[in-house]
Design an enzyme around this catalytic site. Structure first.
Site, short mmCIF file in Angstrom:
data_model
loop_
_atom_site.label_atom_id
_atom_site.label_comp_id
_atom_site.label_asym_id
_atom_site.label_seq_id
_atom_site.Cartn_x
_atom_site.Cartn_y
_atom_site.Cartn_z
N GLY A 362 0.80 -1.21 0.00
CA GLY A 362 0.00 0.00 0.00
C GLY A 362 0.83 1.26 0.00
N GLU A 385 11.72 10.00 -27.15
CA GLU A 385 12.94 9.93 -27.96
C GLU A 385 13.03 8.62 -28.74
OE1 GLU A 385 16.62 11.66 -26.93
OE2 GLU A 385 15.80 12.75 -25.23
N THR A 387 10.06 5.38 -29.66
CA THR A 387 9.39 4.31 -28.93
C THR A 387 10.18 3.00 -28.99
OG1 THR A 387 8.14 3.60 -30.87
CG2 THR A 387 7.15 5.32 -29.50
#
Length: 402
Positions: A362, A385, A387
């Site tokens: 959590g 810059e 993919t």
């Protein structure tokens, strides 16, 4: 609450200075201390407020970080790309926003000037950029021209000794700050013929001072991550700049920005490595401190093995970017190695952020913890810059498969 390294200033998982020269190791130690004492506490405030950390950038300028790979004659430190990447990796451990501010400021702001600028252009712009007194952006991406940069729609025509520029750009880093003084933009300046006799766009690169009439940085993006990094869409309406503001040869803009991105991918890989290391450091500390079922959670194989895999990713990513940087510094071909490094480091950052968040449970979903910020920040490393898919295309092409 912010995560810090242990009292020795070096986490048990830290192999970042192995193999570095004495000078680079000292640089890494200096930037690491700055990152922990200055950047880390400021990052919490600026990330929450979505504000740009001007005071941190000013101190980075005083330390010479923007001038690391800049020749001394232009006010720089006379180092190389590896030195820049070492600094970026250390900053990215604690905050990717400030790391990308440095990366873009140098790789996309200063480097094109150093590679393709005239002596007059370098003298006019580089000293202030190297000192961190000013920032520069690189306007490449457009609404219809991202991975396919040949889709550029922005135009520039010569008229009475001036370039008249019209168009728009998207996702431009460092383009709208109070200290932004220059944006380099790509634009279609005519048509030409490729090697196969087909008509193609003639793309050139132009220097646009900020402010200039007709140039407007639109409202900053509301991003998932990198909240204190400055990123804007740009509108250029009859922007006029002198003919002498052509950067490099006319019609060579496409080739020049491809080379610029190749270098930038190494720096982005260093950033991803730092982010992955930051998640690893935090996870090791937490796994030693957090008690569950009668012992520290790090004693449970499920957690220990997850962290071991995180270490593997960091080590592999670091080897990848350093190999690419060494090839570049030696003047050897590095394009494929830069693509490999970017894929490996981007995935390492994303996977380590995901695992770190799981380890923290959590608490990993609470923004005051650095792993939560890395979880939000890291995804863009697989996009910006170039993919991952573009990197795979380039690697496949280098193997003769396209």
């Amino acid at each position: 609450m912010t995560d810090v390294l242990n009292s020795t200033g070096k986490a048990d998982t830290d192999l970042s200075t192995v193999g570095l020269s004495e000078e680079l190791a000292a640089l890494a130690a200096m930037v690491r201390d700055f990152a922990q004492t200055v950047v880390a506490p400021a990052a919490v405030t600026h990330d929450a407020a979505h504000t740009f950390p001007y005071e941190v950038v000013a101190q980075m300028g005083e330390l010479g970080l923007f001038g690391l790979p800049v020749p001394e004659e232009y006010g720089g430190m006379g180092g190389d790309h590896t030195a820049l990447c070492v600094a970026i990796e250390e900053l990215a451990r604690v905050d990717q926003s400030i790391a990308i501010t440095l990366e873009a400021g140098v790789s996309l702001g200063i480097s094109p000037l150093l590679h393709y600028g005239t002596e007059e252009q370098k003298a006019a712009w580089v000293p202030d950029l190297a000192a961190g007194r000013a920032l520069a952006g690189f306007g490449l991406t457009e609404p219809e021209a991202g991975s396919d940069a040949s889709g550029t729609r922005t135009t520039a025509r010569l008229e009475d000794g001036q370039w008249v520029i019209n168009g728009s750009k998207e996702f431009i880093t460092n383009s709208g700050t109070d200290i932004t003084r220059l944006v380099t933009v790509t634009a279609v300046t005519g048509t030409g013929v490729d090697r196969k006799g087909r008509e193609r766009k003639e793309i050139s690169t132009l220097l646009v001072p900020v402010p200039t009439e007709g140039f407007r940085a639109e409202k900053a993006y509301d991003k998932v991550g990198w909240n204190s990094s400055d990123t804007h869409p740009l509108t250029l309406t009859d922007v006029r700049v002198p003919e002498a503001n052509l950067l490099g040869e006319r019609g060579r803009g496409y080739a020049n920005f491809v080379h610029t991105l190749d270098e930038g991918r190494i720096a982005i890989a260093a950033l991803g490595t730092g982010a992955a290391q930051g998640c690893l450091d935090a996870s090791v500390r937490y796994a030693k401190e957090r008690q569950a079922f009668g012992s520290a959670i790090g004693h449970h194989q499920a957690i220990a093995f997850k962290i071991a895999r995180m270490q593997v990713r960091v080590h592999t990513a670091r080897l990848a970017w350093r190999d690419a940087a060494a090839r570049m510094t030696a003047g050897k071909p590095f394009k494929t190695q830069a693509s490999i490094a970017k894929i490996v480091a981007g995935e390492a950052a994303m996977d380590n952020a995901r695992d770190a968040t799981q380890i923290f449970g959590g608490y990993g979903f609470i923004n005051e913890f650095v792993v939560a910020r890395h979880y939000r920040d890291s995804k863009i490393l697989e996009i910006g810059e170039g993919t991952t898919e573009v990197q795979q295309m380039l690697i496949a092409r280098s193997l003769g498969l396209e």
